[in-house]
Motif scaffolding. Structure first.
Motif, PDB file in Angstrom:
ATOM      1  N   LEU A 171     -16.949  18.301  21.596  1.00 28.22           N
ATOM      2  CA  LEU A 171     -15.516  18.549  21.460  1.00 28.22           C
ATOM      3  C   LEU A 171     -14.951  17.792  20.267  1.00 28.22           C
ATOM      4  O   LEU A 171     -15.464  16.735  19.889  1.00 28.22           O
ATOM      5  N   PRO A 172     -13.869  18.288  19.687  1.00 29.25           N
ATOM      6  CA  PRO A 172     -13.216  17.523  18.621  1.00 29.25           C
ATOM      7  C   PRO A 172     -12.713  16.179  19.161  1.00 29.25           C
ATOM      8  O   PRO A 172     -12.128  16.127  20.244  1.00 29.25           O
ATOM      9  N   SER A 173     -12.928  15.122  18.412  1.00 29.01           N
ATOM     10  CA  SER A 173     -12.504  13.782  18.837  1.00 29.01           C
ATOM     11  C   SER A 173     -10.998  13.679  18.984  1.00 29.01           C
ATOM     12  O   SER A 173     -10.498  12.923  19.816  1.00 29.01           O
ATOM     13  N   TRP A 174     -10.269  14.441  18.205  1.00 27.48           N
ATOM     14  CA  TRP A 174      -8.814  14.317  18.223  1.00 27.48           C
ATOM     15  C   TRP A 174      -8.201  14.751  19.553  1.00 27.48           C
ATOM     16  O   TRP A 174      -7.076  14.353  19.860  1.00 27.48           O
ATOM     17  N   VAL A 175      -8.929  15.521  20.343  1.00 25.55           N
ATOM     18  CA  VAL A 175      -8.391  15.966  21.632  1.00 25.55           C
ATOM     19  C   VAL A 175      -8.097  14.755  22.519  1.00 25.55           C
ATOM     20  O   VAL A 175      -7.039  14.681  23.152  1.00 25.55           O
ATOM     21  N   ALA A 176      -8.992  13.798  22.556  1.00 23.70           N
ATOM     22  CA  ALA A 176      -8.758  12.575  23.333  1.00 23.70           C
ATOM     23  C   ALA A 176      -7.831  11.622  22.582  1.00 23.70           C
ATOM     24  O   ALA A 176      -6.966  10.978  23.189  1.00 23.70           O
ATOM     25  N   GLU A 177      -7.982  11.530  21.280  1.00 19.08           N
ATOM     26  CA  GLU A 177      -7.205  10.576  20.486  1.00 19.08           C
ATOM     27  C   GLU A 177      -5.716  10.911  20.436  1.00 19.08           C
ATOM     28  O   GLU A 177      -4.887  10.012  20.335  1.00 19.08           O
ATOM     29  N   LEU A 178      -5.367  12.172  20.547  1.00 17.25           N
ATOM     30  CA  LEU A 178      -3.967  12.573  20.530  1.00 17.25           C
ATOM     31  C   LEU A 178      -3.211  12.031  21.738  1.00 17.25           C
ATOM     32  O   LEU A 178      -1.997  11.814  21.684  1.00 17.25           O
ATOM     33  N   SER A 179      -3.927  11.764  22.811  1.00 14.86           N
ATOM     34  CA  SER A 179      -3.266  11.253  24.017  1.00 14.86           C
ATOM     35  C   SER A 179      -2.625   9.882  23.787  1.00 14.86           C
ATOM     36  O   SER A 179      -1.629   9.547  24.431  1.00 14.86           O
ATOM     37  N   VAL A 180      -3.169   9.105  22.876  1.00 16.83           N
ATOM     38  CA  VAL A 180      -2.630   7.755  22.621  1.00 16.83           C
ATOM     39  C   VAL A 180      -1.247   7.820  21.974  1.00 16.83           C
ATOM     40  O   VAL A 180      -0.279   7.279  22.540  1.00 16.83           O
ATOM     41  N   PRO A 181      -1.083   8.479  20.821  1.00 17.00           N
ATOM     42  CA  PRO A 181       0.277   8.511  20.264  1.00 17.00           C
ATOM     43  C   PRO A 181       1.253   9.292  21.146  1.00 17.00           C
ATOM     44  O   PRO A 181       2.428   8.924  21.248  1.00 17.00           O
ATOM     45  N   PHE A 182       0.780  10.335  21.818  1.00 20.47           N
ATOM     46  CA  PHE A 182       1.675  11.094  22.693  1.00 20.47           C
ATOM     47  C   PHE A 182       2.146  10.242  23.874  1.00 20.47           C
ATOM     48  O   PHE A 182       3.343  10.146  24.153  1.00 20.47           O
ATOM     49  N   GLY A 183       1.208   9.634  24.575  1.00 22.08           N
ATOM     50  CA  GLY A 183       1.552   8.818  25.740  1.00 22.08           C
ATOM     51  C   GLY A 183       2.429   7.639  25.379  1.00 22.08           C
ATOM     52  O   GLY A 183       3.396   7.323  26.096  1.00 22.08           O
ATOM     53  N   PHE A 184       2.132   6.985  24.274  1.00 18.70           N
ATOM     54  CA  PHE A 184       2.947   5.836  23.872  1.00 18.70           C
ATOM     55  C   PHE A 184       4.294   6.264  23.291  1.00 18.70           C
ATOM     56  O   PHE A 184       5.258   5.497  23.351  1.00 18.70           O
ATOM     57  N   ALA A 185       4.388   7.467  22.742  1.00 23.74           N
ATOM     58  CA  ALA A 185       5.698   7.976  22.318  1.00 23.74           C
ATOM     59  C   ALA A 185       6.590   8.183  23.540  1.00 23.74           C
ATOM     60  O   ALA A 185       7.782   7.846  23.523  1.00 23.74           O
ATOM     61  N   VAL A 186       6.008   8.728  24.611  1.00 27.60           N
ATOM     62  CA  VAL A 186       6.759   8.891  25.856  1.00 27.60           C
ATOM     63  C   VAL A 186       7.177   7.521  26.389  1.00 27.60           C
ATOM     64  O   VAL A 186       8.325   7.327  26.805  1.00 27.60           O
ATOM     65  N   LEU A 187       6.267   6.561  26.362  1.00 37.53           N
ATOM     66  CA  LEU A 187       6.589   5.209  26.823  1.00 37.53           C
ATOM     67  C   LEU A 187       7.676   4.581  25.949  1.00 37.53           C
ATOM     68  O   LEU A 187       8.573   3.902  26.458  1.00 37.53           O
ATOM     69  N   PHE A 188       7.618   4.814  24.650  1.00 38.93           N
ATOM     70  CA  PHE A 188       8.633   4.295  23.732  1.00 38.93           C
ATOM     71  C   PHE A 188      10.020   4.824  24.101  1.00 38.93           C
ATOM     72  O   PHE A 188      10.968   4.051  24.254  1.00 38.93           O
ATOM     73  N   VAL A 189      10.113   6.133  24.264  1.00 38.53           N
ATOM     74  CA  VAL A 189      11.409   6.729  24.599  1.00 38.53           C
ATOM     75  C   VAL A 189      11.878   6.229  25.964  1.00 38.53           C
ATOM     76  O   VAL A 189      13.054   5.892  26.145  1.00 38.53           O
ATOM     77  N   GLN A 190      10.951   6.148  26.927  1.00 39.84           N
ATOM     78  CA  GLN A 190      11.337   5.677  28.261  1.00 39.84           C
ATOM     79  C   GLN A 190      11.819   4.235  28.218  1.00 39.84           C
ATOM     80  O   GLN A 190      12.762   3.883  28.923  1.00 39.84           O
ATOM     81  N   SER A 191      11.212   3.411  27.387  1.00 37.42           N
ATOM     82  CA  SER A 191      11.671   2.018  27.288  1.00 37.42           C
ATOM     83  C   SER A 191      13.067   1.953  26.665  1.00 37.42           C
ATOM     84  O   SER A 191      13.874   1.089  27.039  1.00 37.42           O
ATOM     85  N   LEU A 192      13.367   2.865  25.753  1.00 33.45           N
ATOM     86  CA  LEU A 192      14.727   2.918  25.201  1.00 33.45           C
ATOM     87  C   LEU A 192      15.720   3.383  26.265  1.00 33.45           C
ATOM     88  O   LEU A 192      16.826   2.834  26.369  1.00 33.45           O
ATOM     89  N   VAL A 193      15.331   4.374  27.062  1.00 33.02           N
ATOM     90  CA  VAL A 193      16.177   4.845  28.160  1.00 33.02           C
ATOM     91  C   VAL A 193      16.451   3.704  29.135  1.00 33.02           C
ATOM     92  O   VAL A 193      17.589   3.494  29.561  1.00 33.02           O
ATOM     93  N   GLU A 194      15.401   2.961  29.467  1.00 31.55           N
ATOM     94  CA  GLU A 194      15.565   1.833  30.398  1.00 31.55           C
ATOM     95  C   GLU A 194      16.448   0.747  29.793  1.00 31.55           C
ATOM     96  O   GLU A 194      17.228   0.108  30.501  1.00 31.55           O
ATOM     97  N   SER A 195      16.350   0.530  28.489  1.00 28.07           N
ATOM     98  CA  SER A 195      17.209  -0.452  27.813  1.00 28.07           C
ATOM     99  C   SER A 195      18.673  -0.045  27.907  1.00 28.07           C
ATOM    100  O   SER A 195      19.548  -0.876  28.190  1.00 28.07           O
ATOM    101  N   VAL A 196      18.940   1.238  27.678  1.00 21.75           N
ATOM    102  CA  VAL A 196      20.317   1.734  27.777  1.00 21.75           C
ATOM    103  C   VAL A 196      20.823   1.583  29.207  1.00 21.75           C
ATOM    104  O   VAL A 196      21.959   1.161  29.434  1.00 21.75           O
TER     105      VAL A 196
END
Length: 166
Positions: A125-150
């Motif tokens: 399989l292409p390696s990027w299939v698993a690697e994309l989960s890191v920036p995607f998951g942490f982008a969601v966590l980033f936005v959620q942490s901003l929501v929680e801050s607000v």
């Protein structure tokens, strides 16, 4: 904020489905290998992908529901004001860390995507299939942490001793 909370909840349900799917695939692999001596070439790698994606896409929901690990031995002794300030500090720290992981993780994903790297397994399989989960998951966590801050800045705060322990 409500729309993102719904998105985060949908991702959590998707993660639960991925975890279930991983369990089904691994059970099938065990039965196929040990009872029928016909192992698969796909079950182990695809179940790993399910576990990786499931773990990372559920981080935002875990943060919003305070399901992450918390050490409250000292903070629970403080008043609500200092607890809220420390909680806000923690959310800002999570946001900063997540932003860095998104930045660096995207670089790794994009490099693998451009170069056409593969896993080198039987599925290849292409390696990027698993690697994309890191920036995607942490982008969601980033936005959620901003929501929680607000939420914290608006006064929506649950003291450490009142967080449900289900």
């Amino acid at each position: 904020m409500i729309a993102f909370s719904r998105f985060s909840l949908a991702l959590a349900w998707g993660a639960a489905a991925l975890f279930t799917l991983a369990g089904v695939m691994l059970t099938y692999e065990v039965v196929a290998r040990y009872f029928f001596t016909k192992p698969t070439i796909w079950a182990a790698e695809l179940s790993q992908l399910c576990l990786i994606w499931g773990s990372l896409i559920a981080m935002g929901w875990a943060l919003s529901n305070r399901r992450h690990i918390r050490v409250t031995a000292i903070t629970s002794l403080l008043g609500h004001g200092p607890q809220r300030a420390l909680e806000l500090f923690a959310m800002v720290a999570v946001a900063l860390f997540s932003a860095i992981v998104v930045w660096k993780g995207f670089d790794i994903f994009y490099d693998s995507f451009e170069r056409g790297r593969t896993t080198g397994s039987l599925l290849n399989l292409p390696s990027w299939v698993a690697e994309l989960s890191v920036p995607f998951g942490f982008a969601v966590l980033f936005v959620q942490s901003l929501v929680e801050s607000v939420r914290l800045l608006r006064g929506d705060f649950i003291p450490a001793d009142k967080v449900p322990n289900e």
